[in-house]
Write an enzyme that holds these catalytic residues in place. Structure first.
Site, PDB file in Angstrom:
ATOM      1  N   ARG A  81       0.817  -1.216   0.000  1.00  0.00           N
ATOM      2  CA  ARG A  81       0.000   0.000   0.000  1.00  0.00           C
ATOM      3  C   ARG A  81       0.851   1.266   0.000  1.00  0.00           C
ATOM      4  O   ARG A  81       0.483   2.274  -0.583  1.00  0.00           O
ATOM      5  CB  ARG A  81      -0.895   0.043   1.265  1.00  0.00           C
ATOM      6  CG  ARG A  81      -1.950  -1.002   1.352  1.00  0.00           C
ATOM      7  CD  ARG A  81      -2.730  -0.852   2.665  1.00  0.00           C
ATOM      8  NE  ARG A  81      -1.942  -1.234   3.840  1.00  0.00           N
ATOM      9  CZ  ARG A  81      -1.788  -2.484   4.274  1.00  0.00           C
ATOM     10  NH1 ARG A  81      -2.389  -3.462   3.634  1.00  0.00           N
ATOM     11  NH2 ARG A  81      -1.067  -2.761   5.334  1.00  0.00           N
ATOM     12  N   CYS A 176       5.839  -2.830  25.464  1.00  0.00           N
ATOM     13  CA  CYS A 176       6.044  -1.461  25.949  1.00  0.00           C
ATOM     14  C   CYS A 176       5.735  -1.308  27.442  1.00  0.00           C
ATOM     15  O   CYS A 176       6.471  -0.643  28.172  1.00  0.00           O
ATOM     16  CB  CYS A 176       5.230  -0.475  25.123  1.00  0.00           C
ATOM     17  SG  CYS A 176       3.524  -0.985  24.878  1.00  0.00           S
ATOM     18  N   HIS A 289       2.153   5.803  28.204  1.00  0.00           N
ATOM     19  CA  HIS A 289       1.430   4.954  29.155  1.00  0.00           C
ATOM     20  C   HIS A 289       1.724   5.379  30.601  1.00  0.00           C
ATOM     21  O   HIS A 289       2.791   5.930  30.897  1.00  0.00           O
ATOM     22  CB  HIS A 289       1.899   3.493  29.036  1.00  0.00           C
ATOM     23  CG  HIS A 289       1.488   2.803  27.760  1.00  0.00           C
ATOM     24  ND1 HIS A 289       0.615   3.345  26.850  1.00  0.00           N
ATOM     25  CD2 HIS A 289       1.838   1.581  27.257  1.00  0.00           C
ATOM     26  CE1 HIS A 289       0.450   2.493  25.847  1.00  0.00           C
ATOM     27  NE2 HIS A 289       1.188   1.418  26.064  1.00  0.00           N
TER      28      HIS A 289
HETATM   29  N1  NAP Z   1       2.726   1.552  19.039  1.00  0.00           N
HETATM   30  C1  NAP Z   1       3.456   1.162  20.056  1.00  0.00           C
HETATM   31  O1  NAP Z   1       3.597   1.853  21.050  1.00  0.00           O
HETATM   32  C2  NAP Z   1       4.196  -0.126  20.047  1.00  0.00           C
HETATM   33  C3  NAP Z   1       5.030  -0.403  21.114  1.00  0.00           C
HETATM   34  C4  NAP Z   1       5.749  -1.566  21.121  1.00  0.00           C
HETATM   35  C5  NAP Z   1       5.605  -2.438  20.065  1.00  0.00           C
HETATM   36  N2  NAP Z   1       4.771  -2.150  19.042  1.00  0.00           N
HETATM   37  C6  NAP Z   1       4.679  -3.127  17.964  1.00  0.00           C
HETATM   38  O2  NAP Z   1       5.220  -2.564  16.773  1.00  0.00           O
HETATM   39  C7  NAP Z   1       4.493  -3.049  15.647  1.00  0.00           C
HETATM   40  C8  NAP Z   1       3.955  -1.873  14.848  1.00  0.00           C
HETATM   41  O3  NAP Z   1       3.140  -1.077  15.665  1.00  0.00           O
HETATM   42  P1  NAP Z   1       2.659   0.383  15.234  1.00  0.00           P
HETATM   43  O4  NAP Z   1       1.991   0.913  16.433  1.00  0.00           O
HETATM   44  O5  NAP Z   1       3.746   1.162  14.600  1.00  0.00           O
HETATM   45  O6  NAP Z   1       1.551   0.014  14.114  1.00  0.00           O
HETATM   46  P2  NAP Z   1       1.024   0.908  12.889  1.00  0.00           P
HETATM   47  O7  NAP Z   1       1.109   2.341  13.184  1.00  0.00           O
HETATM   48  O8  NAP Z   1      -0.293   0.324  12.551  1.00  0.00           O
HETATM   49  O9  NAP Z   1       2.068   0.574  11.706  1.00  0.00           O
HETATM   50  C9  NAP Z   1       2.140  -0.683  11.105  1.00  0.00           C
HETATM   51  C10 NAP Z   1       3.273  -0.705  10.091  1.00  0.00           C
HETATM   52  O10 NAP Z   1       3.379  -2.026   9.555  1.00  0.00           O
HETATM   53  C11 NAP Z   1       3.356  -1.954   8.139  1.00  0.00           C
HETATM   54  N3  NAP Z   1       2.769  -3.149   7.545  1.00  0.00           N
HETATM   55  C12 NAP Z   1       1.528  -3.636   7.707  1.00  0.00           C
HETATM   56  N4  NAP Z   1       1.342  -4.725   6.915  1.00  0.00           N
HETATM   57  C13 NAP Z   1       2.510  -4.918   6.261  1.00  0.00           C
HETATM   58  C14 NAP Z   1       2.960  -5.855   5.288  1.00  0.00           C
HETATM   59  N5  NAP Z   1       2.152  -6.839   4.827  1.00  0.00           N
HETATM   60  N6  NAP Z   1       4.232  -5.755   4.823  1.00  0.00           N
HETATM   61  C15 NAP Z   1       5.040  -4.768   5.257  1.00  0.00           C
HETATM   62  N7  NAP Z   1       4.670  -3.833   6.161  1.00  0.00           N
HETATM   63  C16 NAP Z   1       3.417  -3.910   6.660  1.00  0.00           C
HETATM   64  C17 NAP Z   1       2.499  -0.748   7.849  1.00  0.00           C
HETATM   65  O11 NAP Z   1       2.730  -0.331   6.527  1.00  0.00           O
HETATM   66  P3  NAP Z   1       1.573   0.391   5.652  1.00  0.00           P
HETATM   67  O12 NAP Z   1       1.539   1.810   6.117  1.00  0.00           O
HETATM   68  O13 NAP Z   1       2.076   0.244   4.275  1.00  0.00           O
HETATM   69  O14 NAP Z   1       0.290  -0.335   5.934  1.00  0.00           O
HETATM   70  C18 NAP Z   1       3.034   0.212   8.897  1.00  0.00           C
HETATM   71  O15 NAP Z   1       4.249   0.753   8.466  1.00  0.00           O
HETATM   72  C19 NAP Z   1       3.441  -3.992  16.221  1.00  0.00           C
HETATM   73  O16 NAP Z   1       3.976  -5.300  16.227  1.00  0.00           O
HETATM   74  C20 NAP Z   1       3.254  -3.501  17.612  1.00  0.00           C
HETATM   75  O17 NAP Z   1       2.777  -4.501  18.472  1.00  0.00           O
HETATM   76  C21 NAP Z   1       4.072  -1.013  18.990  1.00  0.00           C
END
Ligand code: NAP
Length: 381
Positions: A81, A176, A289
């Site tokens: 995307r 986190c 958090h």
């Molecule tokens: N948010 C937090 O505070 C936090 C903290 C610790 C860990 N995490 C972990 O970090 C990860 C991402 O979290 P986030 O909060 O950043 O989520 P997010 O904002 O929803 O971002 C998701 C990312 O993954 C990419 N993605 C989705 N499907 C994909 C695919 N098929 N191939 C390649 N890239 C793909 C998306 O790309 P597109 O834009 O192209 O869809 C986007 O760059 C998760 O595993 C989450 O559990 C998050």
């Protein structure tokens, strides 16, 4: 609503969301130029950021730049995307590439934040290509042989992993809430040994990604206008509400987020006997958090000594002013590296000095995700 930075701050216009109340903090030009001179170097590792368009991915770029992380090249990877979208990083323009099995040729360090299923599929592929993967998802955290690392807490867990050895590896970033909790609790544990820990979390929208932050902002506007709130990311109204964490609920009644605190604490402390219980709640805070933590110790620890220990702990600041009722808040720690601790007090329900209550706030996109991962990467240099 609190001010916060980040989401899509590196985009060159296009379809970046309009976070009118969430303006990014500007990076001073001098800092950026300095970072370019110091960071882009032929003798430095080549990097890949997987999930670069997401909340954590965008923070990766900020943290790499803020810390002048040295790199020879950097690949911006996301889903199909986003392929073709342009973004700027340290004044250079990059095109986002679709993540494929060929993405990791020549990549030394791959920072993953694209969700567990993507990590499970592409993490081992990257490691087989010789990349050291630092993964933000829960995919490998409990795997034997995969270090689960908070650099201030258990750096030795990854001491066998070397960059440039030609061998790839997987390193997991803890959840986190676990990172934020253990940053403050570990220094106390090292002094008096925690026997039991009861955690209650107040978790922000940003923990659920960029789309959840957008939903909270949209719902807030809708409710204030008397409209029905749009519920796409969460099943229930988020604005002006709170609810049990959206992670799946397990057969024991705990949800997955709560059990991560239980299991990850045991692995990071290498202490299978420590008793941990948690209740995780999603609150309508945009970013960072908060956690209320009750501790029971094997050895006595009074609140004054605990405060002194915390003041000296790396990556921790103490905000604990009873006179003016000033304690940590999510807003105050947003975009900050340090975890803040306050409400440090003896637990009156326990005899002597065997119990403490503390309140912790930390920016979970930063220390809870991107910063912790970049610190891990720094230990490889
Ligand atoms: N948010 C937090 O505070 C936090 C903290 C610790 C860990 N995490 C972990 O970090 C990860 C991402 O979290 P986030 O909060 O950043 O989520 P997010 O904002 O929803 O971002 C998701 C990312 O993954 C990419 N993605 C989705 N499907 C994909 C695919 N098929 N191939 C390649 N890239 C793909 C998306 O790309 P597109 O834009 O192209 O869809 C986007 O760059 C998760 O595993 C989450 O559990 C998050």
């Amino acid at each position: 609503m609190q001010a916060t930075s980040v989401v899509h701050r590196h985009f060159l216009g296009g379809d970046a969301p309009t976070f009118s109340s969430l303006r990014p903090k500007p990076i001073p030009t001098t800092t950026t130029s300095f970072a370019i001179r110091m960071s882009l170097r032929e003798d430095a590792p080549s990097l890949a950021v997987v999930g670069v368009t997401g909340a954590v991915g965008q923070e990766f770029l900020s943290v790499l730049s803020d810390r002048s992380f040295p790199y020879r090249s950097i690949k911006m990877l996301a889903s199909k995307r986003s392929a073709g979208k342009k973004l700027t990083f340290e004044d250079n323009e990059y095109v986002v590439e679709e993540l494929t099995a060929d993405s990791f040729n020549g990549v030394n360090i791959a920072l993953f934040s694209a969700g567990g299923s993507i990590s499970k599929e592409f993490g081992p592929i990257a490691a087989n290509c010789g990349s050291v993967v630092v993964d933000n998802s829960s995919a490998f955290r409990m795997d034997d042989g995969v270090p689960l690392v908070i650099p201030e807490v258990n750096p030795d867990a990854m001491s066998h992993i070397k960059l440039g050895s030609g061998k790839g590896a997987l390193i997991a970033n803890p959840n986190c809430s676990t990172i934020i909790c253990l940053m403050a609790v570990t220094p106390l544990h090292q002094r008096s040994k925690v026997l039991r820990m009861v955690v209650s979390t107040y978790q922000a929208a940003s923990g659920a990604g960029a789309a959840a932050m957008e939903e909270l902002e949209l719902q807030t506007r809708e409710v204030l206008k008397g409209k029905k709130p749009t519920c796409k990311i969460f099943k229930q109204q988020y604005a002006f509400n709170l609810f049990s964490h959206n992670a799946p609920v397990l057969s024991n009644g705990y949800n997955e987020e709560e059990m991560k605190l239980v299991k990850e604490t045991r692995k990071i402390w290498n202490d299978k006997d420590v008793k941990v219980t948690a209740t995780c709640i999603r609150v309508p805070v945009m970013r960072a958090h908060a956690e209320s933590v009750n501790l029971q110790f094997a050895n006595p620890l009074d609140e004054d000594e605990a405060r002194e220990i915390l003041k000296k702990a790396p990556g921790v600041v103490v905000i604990d002013d009873r006179v003016v009722n000033n304690f940590p808040t999510p807003l105050e720690v947003s975009n900050k590296d340090d975890v803040a601790v306050g409400r440090i007090r003896r637990d009156v329900s326990q005899d002597g000095n065997y119990g403490l209550d503390i309140f912790i706030c930390g920016d979970q996109i930063r220390k809870g995700a991107a910063l912790n991962a970049v610190q891990i990467a720094e230990m490889l240099l």
